[in-house]
Design an enzyme around this catalytic site. Structure first.
Site: not given
Ligand SMILES: Cc1cc2nc3c(=O)[nH]c(=O)nc-3n(C[C@H](O)[C@H](O)[C@H](O)COP(=O)(O)OP(=O)(O)OC[C@H]3O[C@@H](n4cnc5c(N)ncnc54)[C@H](O)[C@@H]3O)c2cc1C
Length: 398
Positions: A32, A106, A215, A301
């Site tokens: 991370e 979260r 919520y 994502d």
């Molecule tokens: C307003 C809003 C409301 C939402 N509501 C919901 C909901 O109700 N339900 C739901 O299921 N989803 C919801 N989402 C979507 C959800 O927040 C995301 O889809 C989810 O957090 C994605 O998780 P992730 O681990 O893929 O990415 P992220 O949470 O972006 O994590 C990526 C991680 O990788 C790290 N990183 C980045 N680049 C590097 C690198 N080169 N080397 C090492 N580390 C790195 C970052 O620091 C971060 O910690 C919502 C999103 C938004 C914007």
């Protein structure tokens, strides 16, 4: 020795992938870039489809200890406040889908995944390490960190979020784009609110070019509020945590009903703060090669960023991890074949959820005749439109 998985990113997706891979018998090293593991202060809804995965990982109890379980989803007009449609959640969701509909902070979800990971010996978690590049060499994948360190593993998962470095190298398909919507979000302690402003349900308020969702999280102790409006993006799109100008939010809400304005106003009264997220996404995944190539795969994502209008971004990251577990556990298969199997089993569902999320945005923010038609359909077909068996049921039933 166990096969070794390298994971870039320690968000909800990266943690879920780490848990899944260890359960498939792999050793895991997760990197991370932030100097400490953390999550932004906001809520997240988890449908029965993702709660079922948490249950399968043995996380039912810790999830129950921190989540809230709303009794119903109500859709209301943001202009008149009138109820348009309602879907019971609670016991009905459990009876219908074998798992609850939960809402959670979260940070609480992230912490419970981390707690589960800390129990696992085959796992190393590293903070303050940015993954910069990777190279496949024979049957290993070599990763280079921003400080020039080389790390070797059998496969790499890019769970590094919307602005994924791993995706950039793997697919080279440019940057995500700003979708024209800004999300204002706030969390307020419910104990300090007058009774009429507390909530134990999910309420979605639909208005012209805006919507809001409200919520409970953290066992109902906190209320999560998100208001999404159209607007100009701030310069730094990569920051999820801009300070928000409340006057802009109030002006976007001009003409909305007093119930919604009171809910928004209660944030300031409870000395809460509004934060701002510019919302970005990408077109839906077009095929399995968008999710895995050779010994490298994308998850969450990084693979399929979406608008939050189906509340499923984190849910799809959790489902990805669950499928990854099944594929990684096929120890007789070559690793690229296992990752391809993962991608084959995930890409269509992710694409469908991305497309539906974008479509929901257009419906939620409808104006004129389309708004009238939407409200009429919600009044007559209510629960049939709000219940989503294709999403909340077993993804294998697709
Ligand atoms: C307003 C809003 C409301 C939402 N509501 C919901 C909901 O109700 N339900 C739901 O299921 N989803 C919801 N989402 C979507 C959800 O927040 C995301 O889809 C989810 O957090 C994605 O998780 P992730 O681990 O893929 O990415 P992220 O949470 O972006 O994590 C990526 C991680 O990788 C790290 N990183 C980045 N680049 C590097 C690198 N080169 N080397 C090492 N580390 C790195 C970052 O620091 C971060 O910690 C919502 C999103 C938004 C914007």
């Amino acid at each position: 020795m166990n096969e070794q998985l390298l994971i870039a990113g320690g968000g909800i997706g990266g943690f879920a992938a780490a848990l899944a891979a260890t359960q498939a018998g792999w050793g895991v090293r997760l990197y991370e870039r932030a100097t400490a593991f953390s999550e932004v202060g906001a809520g997240i809804q988890l449908g029965p489809n993702s709660v079922r995965c948490l249950q399968a990982w043995g996380l039912q109890k810790p999830f129950q200890a921190v989540a809230a379980f709303p009794e119903r989803l109500q859709v209301r007009s943001a202009l008149s406040g009138q109820l348009l449609a309602e879907l019971p959640l609670g016991a009905r969701a459990i009876a219908r889908y074998g798992a609850a509909y939960g809402t959670v902070h979260r940070a609480d979800l992230h912490a419970l995944l981390r707690e589960a990971l800390m129990q696992l010996p085959a796992l190393q978690l590293h903070t303050g390490v940015t993954i910069d590049r990777f190279a496949e060499a024979g049957d290993v994948v070599q990763v280079r960190t921003a400080r020039g360190r080389e790390i070797e593993g059998d496969a790499l998962i890019g769970a590094d979020g919307l602005w994924s470095t791993v995706r950039n190298q793997l697919l080279g398909d440019g940057r995500p784009s700003y979708c024209g919507h800004l999300a204002y979000r706030a969390l307020v302690p419910q104990g300090g609110l007058p009774k009429r402003l507390r909530t134990s349900q999910v309420t979605a308020w639909l208005g012209p070019k805006l919507h809001a969702v409200q919520y409970p999280v953290r066992r109902g102790e906190l209320q999560n509020l998100v208001v999404i409006v159209h607007g100009e993006a701030p310069d730094d799109l990569q920051n999820w945590d801009h300070s928000a100008n409340v006057a802009d939010l109030q002006s976007a809400l001009t003409g909305t009903c007093s119930a919604l304005q009171d809910a928004v106003g209660a944030v300031a009264h409870s000395r809460g703060h509004w934060r701002l997220w510019p919302l970005c996404d990408r077109p839906p995944v077009a095929g399995p090669a968008d999710m895995a190539r050779g010994q490298v795969a994308l998850l969450g994502d990084a693979a399929h960023p979406m608008r939050p209008y189906l509340a499923q971004g984190a849910g799809m990251a959790i489902e990805d991890a669950f499928e990854l577990q099944r594929s990684l556990a096929m120890h007789d298969l070559e690793i690229p074949l296992r990752l391809r199997r993962y991608a084959l089993n995930r890409w269509e569902r992710n694409a469908r959820v991305q497309a539906r999320s974008a479509r929901n945005g257009r419906i939620f923010h409808a104006t004129g005749a389309m708004r009238w038609g939407r409200d009429a359909a919600l009044r007559t077909l209510g629960p049939r439109l709000l219940d989503l068996p294709w999403l909340y049921g077993d993804s294998k039933d697709l």
